[in-house]
Each structure stands twice: as C-alpha cells, then as structure tokens.
Design a protein around this motif. Sequence first.
Motif, PDB file in Angstrom:
ATOM      1  N   VAL A   1     -51.125  -0.880   7.791  1.00 26.63           N
ATOM      2  CA  VAL A   1     -51.229   0.582   7.900  1.00 26.63           C
ATOM      3  C   VAL A   1     -50.200   1.108   8.894  1.00 26.63           C
ATOM      4  CG1 VAL A   1     -52.703   2.470   8.695  1.00 26.63           C
ATOM      5  CG2 VAL A   1     -53.654   0.695   7.218  1.00 26.63           C
ATOM      6  N   LEU A   2     -50.085   0.447  10.045  1.00 30.95           N
ATOM      7  CA  LEU A   2     -49.136   0.875  11.076  1.00 30.95           C
ATOM      8  C   LEU A   2     -47.703   0.849  10.549  1.00 30.95           C
ATOM      9  CD1 LEU A   2     -48.338   1.578  13.988  1.00 30.95           C
ATOM     10  CD2 LEU A   2     -48.408  -0.869  14.517  1.00 30.95           C
ATOM     11  N   LEU A   3     -47.325  -0.225   9.856  1.00 31.42           N
ATOM     12  CA  LEU A   3     -45.962  -0.355   9.376  1.00 31.42           C
ATOM     13  C   LEU A   3     -45.659   0.621   8.242  1.00 31.42           C
ATOM     14  CD1 LEU A   3     -45.513  -4.235   9.564  1.00 31.42           C
ATOM     15  CD2 LEU A   3     -44.753  -2.479  11.177  1.00 31.42           C
ATOM     16  N   ASN A   4     -46.663   0.924   7.431  1.00 24.12           N
ATOM     17  CA  ASN A   4     -46.463   1.936   6.391  1.00 24.12           C
ATOM     18  C   ASN A   4     -46.259   3.316   7.003  1.00 24.12           C
ATOM     19  OD1 ASN A   4     -46.521   0.941   3.581  1.00 24.12           O
ATOM     20  ND2 ASN A   4     -48.501   0.100   4.140  1.00 24.12           N
ATOM     21  N   LEU A   5     -46.994   3.600   8.080  1.00 23.55           N
ATOM     22  CA  LEU A   5     -46.794   4.874   8.771  1.00 23.55           C
ATOM     23  C   LEU A   5     -45.405   4.933   9.411  1.00 23.55           C
ATOM     24  CD1 LEU A   5     -50.287   5.344  10.474  1.00 23.55           C
ATOM     25  CD2 LEU A   5     -49.378   6.597   8.502  1.00 23.55           C
ATOM     26  N   TRP A   6     -44.942   3.813   9.918  1.00 26.63           N
ATOM     27  CA  TRP A   6     -43.583   3.742  10.479  1.00 26.63           C
ATOM     28  C   TRP A   6     -42.550   4.029   9.389  1.00 26.63           C
ATOM     29  CZ3 TRP A   6     -40.652  -1.382  11.777  1.00 26.63           C
ATOM     30  CH2 TRP A   6     -39.449  -1.078  12.422  1.00 26.63           C
ATOM     31  N   SER A   7     -42.737   3.421   8.218  1.00 28.06           N
ATOM     32  CA  SER A   7     -41.822   3.664   7.097  1.00 28.06           C
ATOM     33  C   SER A   7     -41.852   5.126   6.672  1.00 28.06           C
ATOM     34  CB  SER A   7     -42.192   2.755   5.920  1.00 28.06           C
ATOM     35  OG  SER A   7     -41.397   3.031   4.793  1.00 28.06           O
ATOM     36  N   ALA A   8     -43.055   5.708   6.614  1.00 29.59           N
ATOM     37  CA  ALA A   8     -43.179   7.115   6.230  1.00 29.59           C
ATOM     38  C   ALA A   8     -42.462   8.008   7.233  1.00 29.59           C
ATOM     39  CB  ALA A   8     -44.652   7.500   6.132  1.00 29.59           C
ATOM     40  N   LEU A   9     -42.597   7.680   8.529  1.00 34.36           N
ATOM     41  CA  LEU A   9     -41.937   8.475   9.559  1.00 34.36           C
ATOM     42  C   LEU A   9     -40.424   8.391   9.431  1.00 34.36           C
ATOM     43  CD1 LEU A   9     -42.216  10.177  12.156  1.00 34.36           C
ATOM     44  CD2 LEU A   9     -42.175   8.029  13.446  1.00 34.36           C
ATOM     45  N   SER A  10     -39.908   7.195   9.199  1.00 32.86           N
ATOM     46  CA  SER A  10     -38.450   7.016   9.069  1.00 32.86           C
ATOM     47  C   SER A  10     -37.903   7.820   7.903  1.00 32.86           C
ATOM     48  CB  SER A  10     -38.114   5.531   8.897  1.00 32.86           C
ATOM     49  OG  SER A  10     -38.508   4.779  10.028  1.00 32.86           O
ATOM     50  N   ASN A  11     -38.567   7.742   6.747  1.00 35.16           N
ATOM     51  CA  ASN A  11     -38.092   8.469   5.566  1.00 35.16           C
ATOM     52  C   ASN A  11     -38.313   9.969   5.699  1.00 35.16           C
ATOM     53  OD1 ASN A  11     -37.137   6.331   3.720  1.00 35.16           O
ATOM     54  ND2 ASN A  11     -39.235   5.604   3.836  1.00 35.16           N
ATOM     55  N   GLY A  12     -39.444  10.357   6.301  1.00 33.47           N
ATOM     56  CA  GLY A  12     -39.698  11.779   6.494  1.00 33.47           C
ATOM     57  C   GLY A  12     -38.703  12.415   7.449  1.00 33.47           C
ATOM     58  N   LEU A  13     -38.330  11.684   8.493  1.00 38.54           N
ATOM     59  CA  LEU A  13     -37.363  12.216   9.453  1.00 38.54           C
ATOM     60  C   LEU A  13     -35.959  12.331   8.860  1.00 38.54           C
ATOM     61  CD1 LEU A  13     -38.407  10.540  12.833  1.00 38.54           C
ATOM     62  CD2 LEU A  13     -38.609  12.937  12.179  1.00 38.54           C
TER      63      LEU A  13
ATOM     64  N   PHE B   1     -29.454  16.879  -3.250  1.00 42.21           N
ATOM     65  CA  PHE B   1     -30.864  17.255  -3.226  1.00 42.21           C
ATOM     66  C   PHE B   1     -31.712  16.195  -3.923  1.00 42.21           C
ATOM     67  CE2 PHE B   1     -34.506  20.047  -4.389  1.00 42.21           C
ATOM     68  CZ  PHE B   1     -34.798  20.498  -3.110  1.00 42.21           C
ATOM     69  N   ALA B   2     -31.138  15.536  -4.949  1.00 37.70           N
ATOM     70  CA  ALA B   2     -31.862  14.472  -5.643  1.00 37.70           C
ATOM     71  C   ALA B   2     -32.179  13.325  -4.698  1.00 37.70           C
ATOM     72  CB  ALA B   2     -31.041  13.970  -6.829  1.00 37.70           C
ATOM     73  N   ALA B   3     -31.201  12.946  -3.875  1.00 36.88           N
ATOM     74  CA  ALA B   3     -31.430  11.882  -2.901  1.00 36.88           C
ATOM     75  C   ALA B   3     -32.486  12.292  -1.881  1.00 36.88           C
ATOM     76  CB  ALA B   3     -30.121  11.524  -2.197  1.00 36.88           C
ATOM     77  N   ALA B   4     -32.490  13.572  -1.507  1.00 35.12           N
ATOM     78  CA  ALA B   4     -33.490  14.064  -0.553  1.00 35.12           C
ATOM     79  C   ALA B   4     -34.895  13.974  -1.140  1.00 35.12           C
ATOM     80  CB  ALA B   4     -33.170  15.498  -0.155  1.00 35.12           C
ATOM     81  N   LEU B   5     -35.030  14.319  -2.416  1.00 41.72           N
ATOM     82  CA  LEU B   5     -36.335  14.225  -3.062  1.00 41.72           C
ATOM     83  C   LEU B   5     -36.792  12.769  -3.165  1.00 41.72           C
ATOM     84  CD1 LEU B   5     -36.256  16.846  -5.963  1.00 41.72           C
ATOM     85  CD2 LEU B   5     -37.716  16.854  -3.948  1.00 41.72           C
ATOM     86  N   TYR B   6     -35.852  11.873  -3.467  1.00 38.08           N
ATOM     87  CA  TYR B   6     -36.212  10.453  -3.545  1.00 38.08           C
ATOM     88  C   TYR B   6     -36.687   9.941  -2.187  1.00 38.08           C
ATOM     89  CZ  TYR B   6     -35.766   5.422  -4.241  1.00 38.08           C
ATOM     90  OH  TYR B   6     -36.013   4.074  -4.303  1.00 38.08           O
ATOM     91  N   THR B   7     -35.996  10.348  -1.127  1.00 33.29           N
ATOM     92  CA  THR B   7     -36.409   9.952   0.221  1.00 33.29           C
ATOM     93  C   THR B   7     -37.790  10.494   0.550  1.00 33.29           C
ATOM     94  OG1 THR B   7     -34.093   9.964   0.909  1.00 33.29           O
ATOM     95  CG2 THR B   7     -35.743   9.984   2.645  1.00 33.29           C
ATOM     96  N   SER B   8     -38.066  11.733   0.126  1.00 37.63           N
ATOM     97  CA  SER B   8     -39.405  12.303   0.323  1.00 37.63           C
ATOM     98  C   SER B   8     -40.450  11.481  -0.425  1.00 37.63           C
ATOM     99  CB  SER B   8     -39.433  13.753  -0.180  1.00 37.63           C
ATOM    100  OG  SER B   8     -38.478  14.537   0.476  1.00 37.63           O
ATOM    101  N   GLY B   9     -40.081  10.995  -1.606  1.00 42.40           N
ATOM    102  CA  GLY B   9     -41.001  10.144  -2.368  1.00 42.40           C
ATOM    103  C   GLY B   9     -41.324   8.858  -1.644  1.00 42.40           C
ATOM    104  N   LEU B  10     -40.315   8.261  -1.003  1.00 41.41           N
ATOM    105  CA  LEU B  10     -40.554   7.045  -0.225  1.00 41.41           C
ATOM    106  C   LEU B  10     -41.515   7.303   0.924  1.00 41.41           C
ATOM    107  CD1 LEU B  10     -36.917   5.612  -0.018  1.00 41.41           C
ATOM    108  CD2 LEU B  10     -38.807   4.666  -1.346  1.00 41.41           C
ATOM    109  N   ALA B  11     -41.327   8.451   1.595  1.00 45.54           N
ATOM    110  CA  ALA B  11     -42.210   8.796   2.711  1.00 45.54           C
ATOM    111  C   ALA B  11     -43.645   8.997   2.226  1.00 45.54           C
ATOM    112  CB  ALA B  11     -41.707  10.055   3.410  1.00 45.54           C
ATOM    113  N   LEU B  12     -43.808   9.735   1.134  1.00 46.15           N
ATOM    114  CA  LEU B  12     -45.145   9.984   0.594  1.00 46.15           C
ATOM    115  C   LEU B  12     -45.790   8.697   0.106  1.00 46.15           C
ATOM    116  CD1 LEU B  12     -47.324  12.018  -0.106  1.00 46.15           C
ATOM    117  CD2 LEU B  12     -46.139  12.459  -2.275  1.00 46.15           C
TER     118      LEU B  12
END
Length: 585
Positions: free
Chosen positions: A64-76, A487-498
Amino acid sequence: MGNSPEEEEFLLNHSQNSTKGGVKTIPFIIVNESCERVASFGLQPNMILYITKFYNMDAARASVLLNLWSALSNGLSIFGAFISDSYIGRFRAIAIGTISSLIGMIVLWLTAIFPQIRPLPCGQDQLDCNAATAAQLAVILSSFGLISIGAGFVRPCSIALGADQLENKENPDNERLMDTYFNWFYASVGISISVAITVIVYIQDHFGWQVGFGVPVLLMVLSVSVYLIGSPLYIKAKPKGSLFTGLFQVSVAAFRKRHINVQLNYSDDCYYKAPESKQLKPSIDFRCLNRACIIEDPHMELKPDGKASDPWSLCFVEQVEIMKCFLRVLPMWSTCIMLLVSFGQPLSIYQLLTVDRHITRQFEIPAGSFGMIIVLSLTIWIAFYDRALVPFLSRYTGLPTGISPFSRMGIGLFLDIVATALSAITETIRRNKAINAGFEDDPNAVLNMSSMWFVPQLALYGVAEALNVVGLIEFMYSLFPKTMSSFAAALYTSGLALASLINSLLVSMVDSITSAGGKTSWLATNINRGHLDYYCWLMTFLCVINFLYFLAICRFTDQHHHDGRSSLFPEVEEEHSENRRFHGA
C-alpha cells in the motif's frame, strides 16, 4: 507591422543568442533525464523487500505504501508540468526536481547506513518485532516525497526543454530534426529503464543495500552536475501558461454565465475567437460549455485591443473545444485504468523468490529484474506490429494503422484478462507445490519449480499494454489538434497515478477483510499460507467487468466518432496522419 510576443521571443533566442540552444545542448538534457530514471526506477523493484525487512512492515502494508508513493510520483508530474508552464519555466523546474531527487536518495541511502534511524530487527520467531517510530517513518517517507517531487518536475519537462533548444522556424529540416530528437529521447528512456531493473537490481541483490542505494546517489550527483554545466548553453523559454489553466477557466466561465440560454442561435460575431482562428463557433456537443465563449457585453468583457478583460469570465472558442475533447476522451481513457491496476499485483516478487531463477549454475536472474520481460515483449510487439502486421492488415482493412484504435484497445484488454487468469493458475500451482513439499511455514524455501512459469503471463502483460495504450493515444490524437500532443502523455500519467491509488485501496481492503477474525490474510507475507491466487482471481473478475464496460463505452464512442466529424477541430483531420508518433507511452 509589430511582431507578436512569440515572434519576438523566437528572434531573441535564435538571432541575438545564436550561441545558445541547438544540438550541442541535447546530451546534457538526455544524460540528466537518463540518470534520474535509472536512479529512481532502480529503487522500485526491490523496495518492498527493504521495507518489510528493515521497517518490520507486513507485505500488504508495504505494498500500500509503495503504491501511494507511485501515485504521488505520477500525480506530481501533472503538477510539475503546470508549475513549469505557468510560473517558473522548464529550466528551473528541472533544476529543482534534480536537486530534490538527489537529496531524497541521499536520505534513503542514510537509512541503509545508520541502523539508528530504522527499527530494531525482528527476533528469530518473527513475532517479537518493533514497529518503526514516527521519527523513523518520517525519515524514509521524506525521502520518498523528495524523490517524487524530483520525478514530478524532471520527467514532464525534460523532453519539452530539449524541443525548445531545437525549434527553429527558419530551418527547413527542423521537423526531421525534431523527429530524430524524439526518437533518441524515447530510446534513452527505454534503455534507462532496462538498466534500472537489471543492473541496479543486480547490485542491490549481490552487494547489499548500502551499495545498492549508493549507486543511485552517484547517478544523481552526475545528473545534477551535467545539467548545471550545460546551463549557459540552454535556451530558457519563459512560462506562457498551462493548458490545464484553460480547462479550469472554461469551467468557471461557463458556471458564471449559467443564466445564458444556449438553445438560441447566436451569430459567429457573438463568440470570442483567437486571432486567425479557423474555429468560428463552438460545436453543439456539451452545449452548456458554450456559455464560456459567448460575448454578452463587448464594452465590459473586451479590452480596446480585443483581448478578454477577465479570462475567467470569457474564453476563446478553442479553449471550449479543448475542454469538450477532454470530456469526450475521459470515458475511453477510464477503460485503461484496470489494465494498469492489474500490472501492479502485490507480492509478485515474493513468488519469484521461491522458485528456481537460475539460467546457468553460476548465474541467477534477480527476482526484481523479471519486469524486464514486460519491457521486452512490449518493445518487440510494437516493432513487429508496425513493420510486419500493419502492412499485412492494411490490405484487408484499408486502415493505415492496420486495425482501428478501438480494436487495438479491446484486444489489449482481452489479453490482460488472459494474463491475469494465467497468473492466478501459476500461483495455484506454485502454492500447491510449496505445501506438498512441506514448506507451508517456510516462505523462504526455494521450490523445484522453474521461474519460466511466470514468463508467459509477463509477456502477455507487455503485449496487452502495447496494444491498449498505443490504441488509446491514437484515439486521442484523432480528437486533439497537433499542438495538444503532449496532453495524451499527461492523461496517461494521470492514469498511472489513479491506478496506483486503486491498487493501494484494493490491497488494503482485501487484506483487512480476509484477515478479519484472526484469519490468515490472502496477502500474508508468508505467501505459502496466504492466498495470492484468490487475489489474482479477484483481479481477473474485475478485468472482465472492465472489458464489458469498455464494450459499452466503445459502442457509444464509436457511434459518435464516426458521425462524419471525428474531431471538434477542423484542422485535426489534416494533421491526423502526422500525429501517430507515440509520445511517451
């Protein structure tokens, strides 16, 4: 006639400062990006082993912690792109990000060197374990946060900074030069990830955590040094505003003008348009948003030079159409989330630690390096599809891409179901072998089972991602104008975060529910006692539901996409054939 601000900046950068920019700056930018990726990606595969061993966490909590870390990296990454485009510029954003990553990795390295900032190790029976104190957790979490800030500022800005150095409207070969740059940049990304999950993971396995975390620190020192050495040579474009700001402005302006009746027929002069715009009036889709570009009172809403007095009350027609494109893409984009979730199955490294990973008697593949199979299968499939299948399929379908984006995405989602079901079957076989061999209470025992059992599912995951993500980005390019390709790459990155957030939620829920009443969790650290196979079957079921959801969205979107007007922008049809470069997926 006076020059526009864009032309003045171009002339300033390329005429008065002819010594700046150009190909000579690209090595500095690519080395900076590559070192950051090798360092940060090299930490990820084995990090769950470090957290569970030295911070006395169970595997589910560490996941859970590492998934949150991944989400933070992609969200940022989205946040970093916004800050860069709107306020500080790309050069400063990358500098801040690179230094932040360096500090974060130094802090992480110190946790491996000094045992005082880690909890005491568990006893022999693994029952007498001390949980990490708040201060000890704060240290490692701060390192994760700093590394995430670094990734969020470096990754979305590096490729754009390189493009700034090469853009020259006076050069007739500029487009070919840019294409070459993009190819080399993405090749460096692929090589960096490959080095990270092979070389860095191998160093961690064979030389320990102090050396394994020390090498990324040295790489980041090199990254900072090379980037700052090249500083005098860079063209440092000023921030011009972010696309995301425009999306918010449309929403606010439409809400402020909610009293306007959009059912009425307005003349073209009633809409606020950009100079030399081909878009004379907004489309009828999402008509409520059209309020944002309707001019009610020209004297109040427009300045003498024709610009909007308040961009949060009056927006260009193009801004409204971009917002509509974003809303049209969202349903189809959401269908790829579950595929990304299935890739991040927890505890997979624990499975690989229990099987025979030897290629020869002397060489054993590190468990954390098996992700390379996904990278290889993805790369090989894209090359094979582009060079062999596309020419063959085009003869029968008449499509220049072989098959439609929807077909690609659907096949990718189906293969994802097959891969996830195969992972459940493989884990059932592995677990039964462990129990039959008497290793139910010994999760560290190595079974008489080859690691090659895991290759088919990993290879299928790679092909599934190649088909689905490329299809999704091609679909988005069919809607967006060329200027919005990033913008497509930005949406893909948002998908990784989600996807990372959903993964952490699923792991937390399953662990909590299945361990209720003192039962052994499906996601127990001792995977021989847990039921990781049940979790894989749950993921398979969710993937099937997602596939049905995709079919429903596809039917609606396909109907709208082929109504004779696939894009809301008139210039997109002309650009569509040029927009098939795969940016960043």
